[in-house]
Design an enzyme around this catalytic site. Structure first.
Site, PDB file in Angstrom:
ATOM      1  N   THR A 127      72.348  -4.405 -48.107  1.00 16.44           N
ATOM      2  CA  THR A 127      73.334  -5.074 -48.977  1.00 16.44           C
ATOM      3  C   THR A 127      72.780  -6.366 -49.582  1.00 16.44           C
ATOM      4  O   THR A 127      73.433  -6.984 -50.414  1.00 16.44           O
ATOM      5  CB  THR A 127      74.642  -5.363 -48.205  1.00 16.44           C
ATOM      6  OG1 THR A 127      74.300  -5.915 -46.947  1.00 16.44           O
ATOM      7  CG2 THR A 127      75.458  -4.118 -48.005  1.00 16.44           C
ATOM      8  N   LYS A 187      66.824  -0.532 -37.184  1.00 15.82           N
ATOM      9  CA  LYS A 187      66.566   0.044 -38.519  1.00 15.82           C
ATOM     10  C   LYS A 187      65.145   0.600 -38.652  1.00 15.82           C
ATOM     11  O   LYS A 187      64.354   0.146 -39.496  1.00 15.82           O
ATOM     12  CB  LYS A 187      66.781  -1.011 -39.615  1.00 15.82           C
ATOM     13  CG  LYS A 187      68.167  -1.612 -39.667  1.00 15.82           C
ATOM     14  CD  LYS A 187      68.318  -2.525 -40.880  1.00 15.82           C
ATOM     15  CE  LYS A 187      69.655  -3.212 -40.969  1.00 15.82           C
ATOM     16  NZ  LYS A 187      69.855  -4.297 -39.964  1.00 15.82           N
ATOM     17  N   LYS A 190      76.253  -5.802 -30.893  1.00 18.15           N
ATOM     18  CA  LYS A 190      75.076  -5.346 -31.651  1.00 18.15           C
ATOM     19  C   LYS A 190      73.899  -6.272 -31.365  1.00 18.15           C
ATOM     20  O   LYS A 190      74.032  -7.498 -31.419  1.00 18.15           O
ATOM     21  CB  LYS A 190      75.391  -5.368 -33.144  1.00 18.15           C
ATOM     22  CG  LYS A 190      74.214  -4.992 -34.022  1.00 18.15           C
ATOM     23  CD  LYS A 190      74.639  -4.836 -35.471  1.00 18.15           C
ATOM     24  CE  LYS A 190      74.488  -6.081 -36.288  1.00 18.15           C
ATOM     25  NZ  LYS A 190      73.122  -6.542 -36.511  1.00 18.15           N
ATOM     26  N   ASP A 211      70.314  -2.325 -33.305  1.00 18.41           N
ATOM     27  CA  ASP A 211      70.168  -2.321 -34.775  1.00 18.41           C
ATOM     28  C   ASP A 211      68.729  -2.679 -35.143  1.00 18.41           C
ATOM     29  O   ASP A 211      68.446  -3.787 -35.567  1.00 18.41           O
ATOM     30  CB  ASP A 211      71.173  -3.347 -35.325  1.00 18.41           C
ATOM     31  CG  ASP A 211      71.101  -3.516 -36.831  1.00 18.41           C
ATOM     32  OD1 ASP A 211      70.600  -2.610 -37.516  1.00 18.41           O
ATOM     33  OD2 ASP A 211      71.569  -4.565 -37.317  1.00 18.41           O
ATOM     34  N   ASP A 218      59.414   4.605 -40.476  1.00 13.72           N
ATOM     35  CA  ASP A 218      57.978   4.773 -40.212  1.00 13.72           C
ATOM     36  C   ASP A 218      57.676   6.267 -40.345  1.00 13.72           C
ATOM     37  O   ASP A 218      58.540   7.027 -40.788  1.00 13.72           O
ATOM     38  CB  ASP A 218      57.658   4.234 -38.802  1.00 13.72           C
ATOM     39  CG  ASP A 218      56.240   3.680 -38.709  1.00 13.72           C
ATOM     40  OD1 ASP A 218      55.303   4.379 -39.148  1.00 13.72           O
ATOM     41  OD2 ASP A 218      56.075   2.566 -38.204  1.00 13.72           O
ATOM     42  N   ARG A 259      79.222 -14.039 -37.209  1.00 11.93           N
ATOM     43  CA  ARG A 259      79.587 -15.458 -37.130  1.00 11.93           C
ATOM     44  C   ARG A 259      81.070 -15.769 -36.987  1.00 11.93           C
ATOM     45  O   ARG A 259      81.405 -16.699 -36.238  1.00 11.93           O
ATOM     46  CB  ARG A 259      78.962 -16.205 -38.320  1.00 11.93           C
ATOM     47  CG  ARG A 259      77.453 -16.334 -38.150  1.00 11.93           C
ATOM     48  CD  ARG A 259      76.758 -16.597 -39.446  1.00 11.93           C
ATOM     49  NE  ARG A 259      76.807 -15.436 -40.337  1.00 11.93           N
ATOM     50  CZ  ARG A 259      76.305 -15.424 -41.567  1.00 11.93           C
ATOM     51  NH1 ARG A 259      75.720 -16.495 -42.047  1.00 11.93           N
ATOM     52  NH2 ARG A 259      76.384 -14.326 -42.307  1.00 11.93           N
TER      53      ARG A 259
HETATM   54  O1  C5P Z   1      77.611 -13.110 -39.222  1.00  6.07           O
HETATM   55  P1  C5P Z   1      77.935 -11.856 -39.988  1.00  6.07           P
HETATM   56  O2  C5P Z   1      79.341 -11.337 -39.755  1.00  6.07           O
HETATM   57  O3  C5P Z   1      77.587 -11.975 -41.456  1.00  6.07           O
HETATM   58  O4  C5P Z   1      76.951 -10.771 -39.345  1.00  6.07           O
HETATM   59  C1  C5P Z   1      76.805  -9.480 -39.894  1.00  6.07           C
HETATM   60  C2  C5P Z   1      75.762  -8.718 -39.131  1.00  6.07           C
HETATM   61  O5  C5P Z   1      75.603  -7.448 -39.747  1.00  6.07           O
HETATM   62  C3  C5P Z   1      74.391  -9.364 -39.097  1.00  6.07           C
HETATM   63  O6  C5P Z   1      73.802  -9.028 -37.824  1.00  6.07           O
HETATM   64  C4  C5P Z   1      73.647  -8.687 -40.220  1.00  6.07           C
HETATM   65  O7  C5P Z   1      72.265  -8.636 -39.996  1.00  6.07           O
HETATM   66  C5  C5P Z   1      74.249  -7.276 -40.152  1.00  6.07           C
HETATM   67  N1  C5P Z   1      74.153  -6.484 -41.377  1.00  6.07           N
HETATM   68  C6  C5P Z   1      74.671  -6.917 -42.597  1.00  6.07           C
HETATM   69  N2  C5P Z   1      74.536  -6.114 -43.711  1.00  6.07           N
HETATM   70  C7  C5P Z   1      73.946  -4.931 -43.622  1.00  6.07           C
HETATM   71  C8  C5P Z   1      73.441  -4.486 -42.400  1.00  6.07           C
HETATM   72  C9  C5P Z   1      73.573  -5.295 -41.280  1.00  6.07           C
HETATM   73  O8  C5P Z   1      75.253  -7.995 -42.672  1.00  6.07           O
HETATM   74  N3  C5P Z   1      73.863  -4.161 -44.689  1.00  6.07           N
END
Ligand code: C5P
Length: 229
Positions: A119, A62, A33, A60, A65, A209
């Site tokens: 979220t 999002k 992503k 991603d 507009d 992560r």
């Molecule tokens: O590092 P981690 O596992 O928390 O990464 C989650 C990824 O998913 C990040 O790129 C974050 O921006 C994305 N994301 C999220 N919650 C959402 C939409 C996207 O954590 N509702």
């Protein structure tokens, strides 16, 4: 590389950091992503780089507009050859239909999903925006709007799938971030293990992560694939 439910979030700053990571996971069964940070820093070059390594890409960005602008941005995304794109459901029906039409009229047709409510909101920060609806009711409302406007699925927490799934058809897809392998203590509050997310009905797991900061990301991807397949 194209049947995995794992989408690794490449939350990196630069092409260099991205390529260092891609070298470590080359050949693994996962998708990746690209979000706003990496795309704003590096633009379409990062998409080309990842494609050289053979990974399918969820772009991603999002979009939210006016319908014409979203339509053109989605068209440009399709032309980059990506596998999945997204928009904000709160852009409204006309905007969602414009995004659908942009994908359908492109030769590359990525999966098109919607974000309902980010979220990072809870009920009180959501109502600060002036909306009277309860947050969960609004998520349900926007899920139905997304399906009725031709979206292929939504991004949500795996924990929300059981309440949302009865509202939509079987083929509607759920993309779930907030995946953690063990107890963690970071900024994700509502977390699920990969196995639980799949059991709850997730189609794709967005994992950042836990994989990108692992000493051996390739081995970890393999291990997660074994657990969920
Ligand atoms: O590092 P981690 O596992 O928390 O990464 C989650 C990824 O998913 C990040 O790129 C974050 O921006 C994305 N994301 C999220 N919650 C959402 C939409 C996207 O954590 N509702």
């Amino acid at each position: 590389m194209d049947n995995s439910k794992i989408i690794v979030a490449l939350d990196f700053e630069s092409l260099k950091e991205t390529e260092d990571f891609l070298k470590k996971v080359k050949g693994q069964n996962c998708r990746v992503k690209v979000g706003k940070e990496l795309f704003t820093n590096e633009g379409p070059n990062v998409i080309k780089l990842i494609q050289q390594y053979g990974f399918e890409i969820f772009l991603d960005l999002k979009f939210h507009d006016i319908p014409n602008t979203v339509s053109r941005a989605i068209k440009a995304s399709c032309n980059l050859g990506v596998w999945m794109v997204n928009v904000h459901a709160s852009g409204g029906k006309q905007m969602l239909l414009a995004a659908r039409e942009a994908v359908d009229s492109s030769s590359n047709k990525p999966i098109l999903i919607a974000v309902t409510i980010l979220t990072s909101y809870d009920n009180s920060s959501y109502q600060e925006l002036g909306f009277k609806n309860n947050l969960l009711d609004q998520i349900a409302y926007l899920t139905t709007l997304s399906e009725n406007s031709g979206m292929d699925g939504i991004v949500c927490s795996a924990n929300d799938i059981c309440s949302i799934k009865p509202l939509v058809k079987e083929k509607f897809q759920f993309v779930t971030p907030g995946i953690r392998l063990a107890n963690s203590n970071d900024d994700q509050k509502r977390v699920t293990t990969p196995e639980d997310a799949i059991t709850q009905g997730s189609n794709y797991l967005v994992i950042g992560r836990p994989i990108t900061s692992s000493e051996d990301p390739a081995a970890l991807i393999e291990k997660i694939n074994q657990k969920i397949n």
